[in-house]
Design a protein around this motif. Sequence first.
Motif, PDB file in Angstrom:
ATOM      1  N   ILE A  17      -2.319  -1.369  10.033  1.00 49.59           N
ATOM      2  CA  ILE A  17      -2.178  -0.710   8.733  1.00 49.59           C
ATOM      3  C   ILE A  17      -1.117  -1.422   7.906  1.00 49.59           C
ATOM      4  N   LEU A  18       0.013  -1.733   8.524  1.00 44.65           N
ATOM      5  CA  LEU A  18       1.076  -2.447   7.808  1.00 44.65           C
ATOM      6  C   LEU A  18       0.600  -3.815   7.340  1.00 44.65           C
ATOM      7  N   ALA A  19      -0.167  -4.507   8.171  1.00 45.25           N
ATOM      8  CA  ALA A  19      -0.687  -5.820   7.777  1.00 45.25           C
ATOM      9  C   ALA A  19      -1.604  -5.695   6.559  1.00 45.25           C
ATOM     10  N   LEU A  20      -2.419  -4.670   6.537  1.00 40.24           N
ATOM     11  CA  LEU A  20      -3.297  -4.444   5.379  1.00 40.24           C
ATOM     12  C   LEU A  20      -2.481  -4.122   4.133  1.00 40.24           C
ATOM     13  N   LEU A  21      -1.447  -3.304   4.287  1.00 40.23           N
ATOM     14  CA  LEU A  21      -0.637  -2.921   3.135  1.00 40.23           C
ATOM     15  C   LEU A  21       0.249  -4.053   2.638  1.00 40.23           C
ATOM     16  N   ARG A  22       0.546  -5.020   3.479  1.00 38.93           N
ATOM     17  CA  ARG A  22       1.335  -6.179   3.015  1.00 38.93           C
ATOM     18  C   ARG A  22       0.555  -6.979   1.987  1.00 38.93           C
ATOM     19  N   LYS A  23      -0.767  -6.862   2.014  1.00 45.84           N
ATOM     20  CA  LYS A  23      -1.613  -7.557   1.037  1.00 45.84           C
ATOM     21  C   LYS A  23      -1.645  -6.827  -0.295  1.00 45.84           C
ATOM     22  N   GLY A  24      -1.200  -5.567  -0.290  1.00 45.42           N
ATOM     23  CA  GLY A  24      -1.167  -4.790  -1.525  1.00 45.42           C
ATOM     24  C   GLY A  24      -1.423  -3.319  -1.247  1.00 45.42           C
ATOM     25  N   PRO A  25      -1.103  -2.470  -2.220  1.00 41.00           N
ATOM     26  CA  PRO A  25      -1.295  -1.030  -2.055  1.00 41.00           C
ATOM     27  C   PRO A  25      -2.761  -0.694  -1.782  1.00 41.00           C
ATOM     28  N   ARG A  26      -2.974   0.372  -1.010  1.00 40.02           N
ATOM     29  CA  ARG A  26      -4.337   0.809  -0.678  1.00 40.02           C
ATOM     30  C   ARG A  26      -4.418   2.321  -0.730  1.00 40.02           C
ATOM     31  N   LEU A  27      -5.568   2.813  -1.124  1.00 38.22           N
ATOM     32  CA  LEU A  27      -5.828   4.241  -1.074  1.00 38.22           C
ATOM     33  C   LEU A  27      -6.092   4.646   0.373  1.00 38.22           C
ATOM     34  N   ALA A  28      -5.781   5.900   0.695  1.00 40.33           N
ATOM     35  CA  ALA A  28      -5.946   6.396   2.060  1.00 40.33           C
ATOM     36  C   ALA A  28      -7.375   6.186   2.550  1.00 40.33           C
ATOM     37  N   LEU A  54       8.384   3.263   6.775  1.00 40.94           N
ATOM     38  CA  LEU A  54       7.741   1.948   6.716  1.00 40.94           C
ATOM     39  C   LEU A  54       6.723   1.870   5.585  1.00 40.94           C
ATOM     40  N   ILE A  55       6.232   3.030   5.139  1.00 42.01           N
ATOM     41  CA  ILE A  55       5.317   3.065   4.008  1.00 42.01           C
ATOM     42  C   ILE A  55       5.735   4.185   3.058  1.00 42.01           C
ATOM     43  N   THR A  56       5.297   4.064   1.825  1.00 39.83           N
ATOM     44  CA  THR A  56       5.493   5.129   0.849  1.00 39.83           C
ATOM     45  C   THR A  56       4.117   5.610   0.409  1.00 39.83           C
ATOM     46  N   ALA A  57       4.072   6.856  -0.027  1.00 36.92           N
ATOM     47  CA  ALA A  57       2.820   7.454  -0.480  1.00 36.92           C
ATOM     48  C   ALA A  57       3.018   8.003  -1.885  1.00 36.92           C
ATOM     49  N   GLU A  58       2.049   7.719  -2.750  1.00 38.72           N
ATOM     50  CA  GLU A  58       2.101   8.199  -4.128  1.00 38.72           C
ATOM     51  C   GLU A  58       0.773   8.880  -4.442  1.00 38.72           C
ATOM     52  N   ARG A  59       0.857  10.141  -4.799  1.00 35.10           N
ATOM     53  CA  ARG A  59      -0.360  10.880  -5.123  1.00 35.10           C
ATOM     54  C   ARG A  59      -0.857  10.452  -6.502  1.00 35.10           C
ATOM     55  N   ASN A  62      -6.393  13.237  -6.867  1.00 37.36           N
ATOM     56  CA  ASN A  62      -6.719  13.778  -5.541  1.00 37.36           C
ATOM     57  C   ASN A  62      -6.698  12.695  -4.465  1.00 37.36           C
ATOM     58  N   GLN A  63      -6.127  11.549  -4.780  1.00 39.22           N
ATOM     59  CA  GLN A  63      -6.035  10.447  -3.822  1.00 39.22           C
ATOM     60  C   GLN A  63      -4.574  10.102  -3.561  1.00 39.22           C
ATOM     61  N   ILE A  64      -4.341   9.422  -2.449  1.00 39.70           N
ATOM     62  CA  ILE A  64      -2.979   8.994  -2.101  1.00 39.70           C
ATOM     63  C   ILE A  64      -2.977   7.476  -1.970  1.00 39.70           C
ATOM     64  N   LEU A  65      -2.067   6.851  -2.695  1.00 37.59           N
ATOM     65  CA  LEU A  65      -1.903   5.395  -2.659  1.00 37.59           C
ATOM     66  C   LEU A  65      -0.722   5.063  -1.760  1.00 37.59           C
ATOM     67  N   TYR A  66      -0.961   4.217  -0.769  1.00 35.12           N
ATOM     68  CA  TYR A  66       0.083   3.820   0.184  1.00 35.12           C
ATOM     69  C   TYR A  66       0.554   2.405  -0.116  1.00 35.12           C
ATOM     70  N   ARG A  67       1.863   2.215   0.066  1.00 30.72           N
ATOM     71  CA  ARG A  67       2.490   0.892  -0.088  1.00 30.72           C
ATOM     72  C   ARG A  67       3.414   0.656   1.097  1.00 30.72           C
ATOM     73  N   VAL A  68       3.563  -0.598   1.487  1.00 32.19           N
ATOM     74  CA  VAL A  68       4.511  -0.939   2.545  1.00 32.19           C
ATOM     75  C   VAL A  68       5.915  -0.953   1.952  1.00 32.19           C
ATOM     76  N   ASN A  69       6.869  -0.462   2.713  1.00 25.94           N
ATOM     77  CA  ASN A  69       8.276  -0.476   2.326  1.00 25.94           C
ATOM     78  C   ASN A  69       8.886  -1.709   2.990  1.00 25.94           C
ATOM     79  N   THR A  70       8.855  -2.826   2.296  1.00 25.22           N
ATOM     80  CA  THR A  70       9.249  -4.098   2.908  1.00 25.22           C
ATOM     81  C   THR A  70      10.709  -4.125   3.336  1.00 25.22           C
TER      82      THR A  70
END
Length: 98
Positions: A17-28, A54-59, A62-70
Amino acid sequence: MQNSVFKALAHPARRQILALLRKGPRLAGDLAAEFDSSWPTMSRHLAVLKEADLITAERQGNQILYRVNTSVLEDAATALLGLIGSDNGDDELKEAAE
Protein backbone atom coordinates in the motif's frame (compact mmCIF):
# COMPACT_ATOMS: atom_id res chain seq x y z
CA MET A 1 5.82 6.12 17.63
CA GLN A 2 8.55 3.87 16.23
CA ASN A 3 6.99 0.66 17.52
CA SER A 4 3.69 1.38 15.79
CA VAL A 5 5.54 2.30 12.60
CA PHE A 6 7.57 -0.91 12.56
CA LYS A 7 4.49 -2.96 13.42
CA ALA A 8 2.66 -1.35 10.51
CA LEU A 9 5.59 -2.05 8.17
CA ALA A 10 5.74 -5.70 9.24
CA HIS A 11 2.89 -6.78 6.96
CA PRO A 12 3.64 -7.14 3.23
CA ALA A 13 0.23 -5.81 2.18
CA ARG A 14 0.82 -2.59 4.12
CA ARG A 15 4.25 -2.19 2.54
CA GLN A 16 2.60 -2.65 -0.86
CA ILE A 17 0.00 0.00 0.00
CA LEU A 18 2.81 2.41 0.88
CA ALA A 19 4.57 1.61 -2.40
CA LEU A 20 1.39 2.43 -4.31
CA LEU A 21 0.89 5.67 -2.39
CA ARG A 22 4.49 6.76 -3.01
CA LYS A 23 3.46 7.08 -6.66
CA GLY A 24 0.71 9.50 -5.66
CA PRO A 25 -2.51 9.87 -3.69
CA ARG A 26 -5.16 7.17 -4.19
CA LEU A 27 -8.80 6.75 -3.32
CA ALA A 28 -9.64 3.93 -0.91
CA GLY A 29 -11.55 2.03 -3.60
CA ASP A 30 -8.66 2.27 -6.03
CA LEU A 31 -6.27 0.91 -3.41
CA ALA A 32 -8.62 -1.93 -2.54
CA ALA A 33 -8.91 -2.87 -6.23
CA GLU A 34 -5.17 -3.63 -6.26
CA PHE A 35 -5.60 -6.48 -3.74
CA ASP A 36 -7.51 -9.74 -3.51
CA SER A 37 -8.37 -9.01 0.12
CA SER A 38 -11.85 -8.25 1.41
CA TRP A 39 -12.82 -4.64 2.12
CA PRO A 40 -12.75 -5.15 5.94
CA THR A 41 -9.19 -6.49 5.65
CA MET A 42 -8.11 -3.53 3.50
CA SER A 43 -9.85 -1.12 5.86
CA ARG A 44 -7.91 -2.59 8.78
CA HIS A 45 -4.58 -2.31 6.91
CA LEU A 46 -5.34 1.33 6.12
CA ALA A 47 -6.30 1.98 9.75
CA VAL A 48 -3.02 0.48 11.02
CA LEU A 49 -1.03 2.64 8.60
CA LYS A 50 -3.02 5.71 9.60
CA GLU A 51 -2.57 5.00 13.34
CA ALA A 52 1.18 4.84 12.75
CA ASP A 53 0.99 8.19 10.88
CA LEU A 54 2.46 6.55 7.79
CA ILE A 55 -0.51 7.73 5.73
CA THR A 56 -3.01 10.55 5.89
CA ALA A 57 -6.66 10.39 4.91
CA GLU A 58 -8.73 13.23 3.46
CA ARG A 59 -12.45 12.87 2.97
CA GLN A 60 -13.66 14.07 -0.44
CA GLY A 61 -17.43 13.80 -0.46
CA ASN A 62 -18.21 10.13 0.10
CA GLN A 63 -14.68 8.99 -0.78
CA ILE A 64 -11.41 8.98 1.15
CA LEU A 65 -8.14 10.03 -0.48
CA TYR A 66 -5.00 8.52 1.05
CA ARG A 67 -1.48 9.96 0.87
CA VAL A 68 1.82 8.66 2.19
CA ASN A 69 3.36 10.67 5.03
CA THR A 70 6.93 10.67 3.75
CA SER A 71 8.42 12.39 6.80
CA VAL A 72 7.34 9.56 9.13
CA LEU A 73 8.52 6.97 6.63
CA GLU A 74 11.89 8.73 6.36
CA ASP A 75 12.16 8.92 10.17
CA ALA A 76 11.54 5.17 10.39
CA ALA A 77 14.20 4.50 7.76
CA THR A 78 16.66 6.71 9.64
CA ALA A 79 15.90 4.91 12.92
CA LEU A 80 16.40 1.54 11.26
CA LEU A 81 19.70 2.62 9.74
CA GLY A 82 20.74 3.93 13.15
CA LEU A 83 20.35 0.43 14.56
CA ILE A 84 22.88 -0.99 12.15
CA GLY A 85 25.19 2.02 12.24
CA SER A 86 26.39 4.25 9.47
CA ASP A 87 29.88 2.78 9.25
CA ASN A 88 28.75 -0.47 7.61
CA GLY A 89 30.45 -2.38 10.45
CA ASP A 90 33.83 -2.45 8.74
CA ASP A 91 35.88 -0.47 11.31
CA GLU A 92 37.57 -3.66 12.58
CA LEU A 93 38.53 -4.57 9.03
CA LYS A 94 40.00 -1.12 8.46
CA GLU A 95 42.01 -1.32 11.68
CA ALA A 96 43.29 -4.80 10.81
CA ALA A 97 44.40 -3.60 7.38
CA GLU A 98 46.39 -0.66 8.80
